[in-house]
Design a protein around this motif. Structure first.
Motif, mmCIF file in Angstrom:
data_model
loop_
_atom_site.group_PDB
_atom_site.id
_atom_site.type_symbol
_atom_site.label_atom_id
_atom_site.label_comp_id
_atom_site.label_asym_id
_atom_site.label_seq_id
_atom_site.Cartn_x
_atom_site.Cartn_y
_atom_site.Cartn_z
ATOM 1 N N PRO A 6 0.825 -1.207 0.000
ATOM 2 C CA PRO A 6 0.000 0.000 0.000
ATOM 3 C C PRO A 6 0.859 1.257 0.000
ATOM 4 O O PRO A 6 1.966 1.265 0.525
ATOM 5 C CB PRO A 6 -0.804 -0.111 1.290
ATOM 6 C CG PRO A 6 -0.044 -1.052 2.148
ATOM 7 C CD PRO A 6 0.718 -1.958 1.234
ATOM 8 N N ASN A 7 0.339 2.268 -0.611
ATOM 9 C CA ASN A 7 1.003 3.562 -0.606
ATOM 10 C C ASN A 7 1.097 4.029 0.844
ATOM 11 O O ASN A 7 0.084 4.060 1.546
ATOM 12 C CB ASN A 7 0.176 4.546 -1.440
ATOM 13 C CG ASN A 7 0.815 5.919 -1.561
ATOM 14 O OD1 ASN A 7 1.514 6.369 -0.674
ATOM 15 N ND2 ASN A 7 0.554 6.559 -2.669
ATOM 16 N N ARG A 9 1.153 6.800 2.139
ATOM 17 C CA ARG A 9 0.251 7.921 2.420
ATOM 18 C C ARG A 9 -1.182 7.453 2.613
ATOM 19 O O ARG A 9 -2.033 8.203 3.063
ATOM 20 C CB ARG A 9 0.300 8.929 1.270
ATOM 21 C CG ARG A 9 1.668 9.578 1.136
ATOM 22 C CD ARG A 9 1.682 10.617 0.086
ATOM 23 N NE ARG A 9 0.798 11.694 0.493
ATOM 24 C CZ ARG A 9 0.371 12.639 -0.320
ATOM 25 N NH1 ARG A 9 0.732 12.643 -1.578
ATOM 26 N NH2 ARG A 9 -0.434 13.589 0.105
ATOM 27 N N HIS A 10 -1.459 6.185 2.271
ATOM 28 C CA HIS A 10 -2.813 5.648 2.362
ATOM 29 C C HIS A 10 -2.971 4.690 3.534
ATOM 30 O O HIS A 10 -3.939 3.947 3.600
ATOM 31 C CB HIS A 10 -3.203 4.940 1.067
ATOM 32 C CG HIS A 10 -3.228 5.860 -0.106
ATOM 33 N ND1 HIS A 10 -3.376 5.402 -1.384
ATOM 34 C CD2 HIS A 10 -3.122 7.206 -0.213
ATOM 35 C CE1 HIS A 10 -3.366 6.430 -2.223
ATOM 36 N NE2 HIS A 10 -3.210 7.533 -1.531
ATOM 37 N N THR A 36 -9.285 -2.298 5.795
ATOM 38 C CA THR A 36 -10.037 -1.422 4.899
ATOM 39 C C THR A 36 -11.226 -0.757 5.579
ATOM 40 O O THR A 36 -11.884 0.084 4.973
ATOM 41 C CB THR A 36 -10.554 -2.204 3.684
ATOM 42 O OG1 THR A 36 -11.382 -3.277 4.146
ATOM 43 C CG2 THR A 36 -9.416 -2.750 2.839
ATOM 44 N N VAL A 50 -10.679 5.066 3.155
ATOM 45 C CA VAL A 50 -10.402 5.353 1.750
ATOM 46 C C VAL A 50 -9.113 6.162 1.651
ATOM 47 O O VAL A 50 -9.033 7.264 2.206
ATOM 48 C CB VAL A 50 -11.570 6.123 1.097
ATOM 49 C CG1 VAL A 50 -11.266 6.443 -0.360
ATOM 50 C CG2 VAL A 50 -12.865 5.341 1.218
ATOM 51 N N LYS A 51 -8.121 5.585 1.001
ATOM 52 C CA LYS A 51 -6.808 6.228 0.830
ATOM 53 C C LYS A 51 -6.246 6.701 2.162
ATOM 54 O O LYS A 51 -5.703 7.797 2.287
ATOM 55 C CB LYS A 51 -6.891 7.380 -0.167
ATOM 56 C CG LYS A 51 -7.195 6.914 -1.568
ATOM 57 C CD LYS A 51 -7.119 8.037 -2.548
ATOM 58 C CE LYS A 51 -7.367 7.500 -3.950
ATOM 59 N NZ LYS A 51 -7.288 8.561 -4.948
ATOM 60 N N GLY A 52 -6.423 5.868 3.197
ATOM 61 C CA GLY A 52 -5.867 6.173 4.512
ATOM 62 C C GLY A 52 -6.714 7.084 5.375
ATOM 63 O O GLY A 52 -6.336 7.415 6.487
ATOM 64 N N VAL A 53 -7.876 7.471 4.877
ATOM 65 C CA VAL A 53 -8.751 8.383 5.618
ATOM 66 C C VAL A 53 -10.007 7.626 6.071
ATOM 67 O O VAL A 53 -10.786 7.168 5.239
ATOM 68 C CB VAL A 53 -9.159 9.596 4.749
ATOM 69 C CG1 VAL A 53 -10.109 10.512 5.512
ATOM 70 C CG2 VAL A 53 -7.938 10.344 4.274
#
Length: 74
Positions: A6-7, A9-10, A36, A50-53
């Motif tokens: 995973p990125n 930042r995510h 997730t 979603v994308k780490g948020v």
């Protein structure tokens, strides 16, 4: 086929997770095994990440089935 890592930042920071609570019950949230979703056992809701948020809106949450709650309450 292997999954790409995973990125960075995510990825949700573990210290941030400790501060988050369910918006409905104000109880602690549990990170799903897939990383997730954040699970509120008390409210029987799963909030997506979603994308780490973490999306801690009741409109974004999904209801959890009883068998899934048992897996997350251990």
């Amino acid at each position: 086929m292997t999954e790409a890592p995973p990125n960075p930042r995510h990825v949700v920071d573990p210290q941030t997770l400790e501060m988050l609570v369910c918006p409905l019950t104000k109880t602690r949230l549990t990170l799903s095994s897939e990383r997730t979703e954040l699970i509120s056992v008390a409210a029987r809701l799963a909030f997506p990440i979603v994308k780490g948020v973490p999306l801690l809106s009741l409109d974004e949450a999904r209801n959890i089935e009883p068998d899934e709650i048992q897996r997350h309450s251990r």
